[in-house]
Design an enzyme around this catalytic site. Structure first.
Site, PDB file in Angstrom:
ATOM      1  N   GLN A 100      13.840  26.211  46.773  1.00 36.37           N
ATOM      2  CA  GLN A 100      15.278  26.415  46.904  1.00 36.37           C
ATOM      3  C   GLN A 100      16.033  26.042  45.627  1.00 36.37           C
ATOM      4  O   GLN A 100      15.739  25.026  45.000  1.00 36.37           O
ATOM      5  CB  GLN A 100      15.861  25.609  48.059  1.00 36.37           C
ATOM      6  CG  GLN A 100      17.326  25.992  48.322  1.00 36.37           C
ATOM      7  CD  GLN A 100      18.008  25.143  49.355  1.00 36.37           C
ATOM      8  OE1 GLN A 100      18.292  23.968  49.104  1.00 36.37           O
ATOM      9  NE2 GLN A 100      18.306  25.713  50.523  1.00 36.37           N
ATOM     10  N   CYS A 129      25.022  23.430  51.008  1.00 39.52           N
ATOM     11  CA  CYS A 129      25.271  22.046  50.611  1.00 39.52           C
ATOM     12  C   CYS A 129      26.768  21.738  50.685  1.00 39.52           C
ATOM     13  O   CYS A 129      27.576  22.404  50.033  1.00 39.52           O
ATOM     14  CB  CYS A 129      24.765  21.778  49.200  1.00 39.52           C
ATOM     15  SG  CYS A 129      25.027  20.060  48.659  1.00 39.52           S
ATOM     16  N   LYS A 168      20.049  30.161  52.828  1.00 39.25           N
ATOM     17  CA  LYS A 168      20.408  29.190  53.866  1.00 39.25           C
ATOM     18  C   LYS A 168      21.925  29.044  53.850  1.00 39.25           C
ATOM     19  O   LYS A 168      22.509  28.694  52.830  1.00 39.25           O
ATOM     20  CB  LYS A 168      19.738  27.839  53.607  1.00 39.25           C
ATOM     21  CG  LYS A 168      19.956  26.800  54.701  1.00 39.25           C
ATOM     22  CD  LYS A 168      19.075  25.564  54.451  1.00 39.25           C
ATOM     23  CE  LYS A 168      19.160  24.579  55.616  1.00 39.25           C
ATOM     24  NZ  LYS A 168      20.437  23.836  55.631  1.00 39.25           N
ATOM     25  N   ALA A 253      15.761  18.754  59.295  1.00 34.23           N
ATOM     26  CA  ALA A 253      16.024  17.995  58.075  1.00 34.23           C
ATOM     27  C   ALA A 253      15.963  16.512  58.398  1.00 34.23           C
ATOM     28  O   ALA A 253      14.923  15.873  58.265  1.00 34.23           O
ATOM     29  CB  ALA A 253      17.374  18.385  57.489  1.00 34.23           C
ATOM     30  N   GLU A 254      17.072  15.955  58.871  1.00 36.13           N
ATOM     31  CA  GLU A 254      17.157  14.515  59.068  1.00 36.13           C
ATOM     32  C   GLU A 254      16.111  13.974  60.032  1.00 36.13           C
ATOM     33  O   GLU A 254      15.471  12.955  59.760  1.00 36.13           O
ATOM     34  CB  GLU A 254      18.559  14.130  59.545  1.00 36.13           C
ATOM     35  CG  GLU A 254      18.754  12.629  59.639  1.00 36.13           C
ATOM     36  CD  GLU A 254      20.203  12.243  59.861  1.00 36.13           C
ATOM     37  OE1 GLU A 254      20.776  11.555  59.008  1.00 36.13           O
ATOM     38  OE2 GLU A 254      20.763  12.648  60.899  1.00 36.13           O
TER      39      GLU A 254
END
Length: 392
Positions: A100, A129, A168, A253-254
């Site tokens: 990415q 982001c 994304k 992700a997290e």
């Protein structure tokens, strides 16, 4: 609701789809790319300084089907060999993998992406982001007001790169605008679209729930594979998300950072994952700052109890030093687990009044961040993920 107007054929579309196919007859598209990568259902998200090679190896051991690299800054990746060598690691066993980039200059993005051709399955454009550094640098979700530039970035790779481009994105407050945005991204050439079902403003203490309904709307509107991102706490949430949205795969992700065994459905002690990760780091060069950050997350609920070891993690700088701390913490946690009454039973986990699972602190588990209503102390609203009992 205002959707930016775009011409039927933008000026930066210098080739037709037929011409692109003729130029890259062996480059995979859409579902052919998805199937070539093994039809990935479990996807590890791109995470700055956190989805490095060692962590991707660990995640694959626990049923991650596809991993993204951390987000790389296209200009630095292109211009700075030291940055490129430090950031981009892979090996012959690491496939499928998607690299990415964040970018705001199509030519620079193409030059950066060209470095990973032959080593990656695709290149992904970060359009999600939400951090302030992205606003200052004019990339990520701060390109959501500049559809023409987003299209140019994707199209440049679609017309010139030997491997596919993916993207994304985040959602808008309006579902129609979200769908039109995704369709624009698809038209520009994105072969897979990951939809993070949160607004750009949903970050930090305002994270909130992801909107699966908007993800479903995108999935229903585009013809390329879609991955969903957001609201995954437990293994069972993966299939719930697929059932609710119709997506091909689910990205974490997290939760992956706090429980890298998420995709396997296994409930494991934190020290086991920490030991495995350090064993990998002993073979794969990994920055100490990455290791420290991962260990702090794996032991999130134990370090507030064993505060002396917390400080030792802060000052550790080598795999050997980290291993000493983990070994001591393991000794203490094993003792606690042995003495626990009643003993922990992974097949019979209780939930609290809000539906969240009550794991002992030595078990890998998602990080729950709550917002407490100061006027009503019993009120407790989850900030970062969905409640297990309901999902819209």
């Amino acid at each position: 609701m205002t959707v930016p107007e775009t011409p039927a054929v933008p000026a930066h579309f210098t080739m037709s789809e037929d011409e692109i196919i003729a130029k890259f007859p062996n480059r995979l598209r859409g579902y052919d790319l998805f199937r070539k990568m093994g039809s990935p259902k479990h996807v590890v998200a791109p995470m700055v300084d956190q989805s490095e090679l060692a962590w991707r190896i660990l995640s694959r051991r626990y049923d991650a089907d596809l991993c993204y690299t951390p987000m790389f800054h296209a200009r630095l990746f292109h211009q700075d060999k030291k940055y490129r060598d430090e950031q981009w690691q892979t090996n012959e066993d690491e496939r499928p993998v998607i690299v990415q980039f964040c970018a705001n200059d199509p030519d620079v993005l193409l030059k950066a992406a060209s470095f990973v051709v032959g080593q990656a399955d695709a290149v992904d454009l970060n359009l999600g982001c939400p951090q302030h550094i992205a606003r200052r640098g004019h990339y990520g979700s701060y390109l959501m007001e500049d559809w023409n530039l987003v299209s140019q970035l994707i199209r440049k790779l679609h017309e010139n790169l030997d491997i596919p481009v993916t993207a994304k994105i985040r959602v808008y407050p309006d579902v129609e605008k979200t769908v039109e945005y995704a369709k624009m991204v698809e038209a520009a050439g994105a072969q897979i679209i990951t939809v993070h079902g949160r607004l750009r403003e949903q970050k930090g203490h305002k994270t909130g729930l992801a909107d699966w309904a908007k993800i479903k709307a995108v999935k229903d509107a585009v013809k390329v594979p879609v991955f969903a991102n957001g609201n995954i706490l437990y293994y069972e949430d993966i299939q719930r998300c697929i059932d609710a949205t119709g997506v091909e795969g689910v990205m974490s992700a997290e939760t992956n950072l706090y429980n890298p065994a998420l995709f396997s459905g296994k409930i494991l002690p934190s020290w086991q994952l920490a030991e495995e990760y350090l064993e990998i780091c002993g073979k794969v060069s990994t920055k100490s700052s990455y290791i420290r950050a991962h260990l702090f997350k794996l032991f999130r609920y134990s370090l507030p109890i064993h505060t002396d070891l917390r400080q030792q993690l802060v000052v550790a700088h080598s795999v050997e030093e980290f291993s000493v701390v983990v070994a001591e913490l393991k000794t203490r946690l094993v003792e606690e687990a042995t003495k626990a009454t009643p003993p922990f039973d992974a097949d019979n986990v209780e939930t609290d009044e809000f539906g969240y699972r009550k794991y002992p602190h030595w078990i890998c588990q998602p990080a729950l961040r709550f917002e407490h209503d100061k006027q009503h102390s019993k009120s407790k609203r989850l900030l970062n993920e969905c409640q297990t009992s309901e999902q819209t």
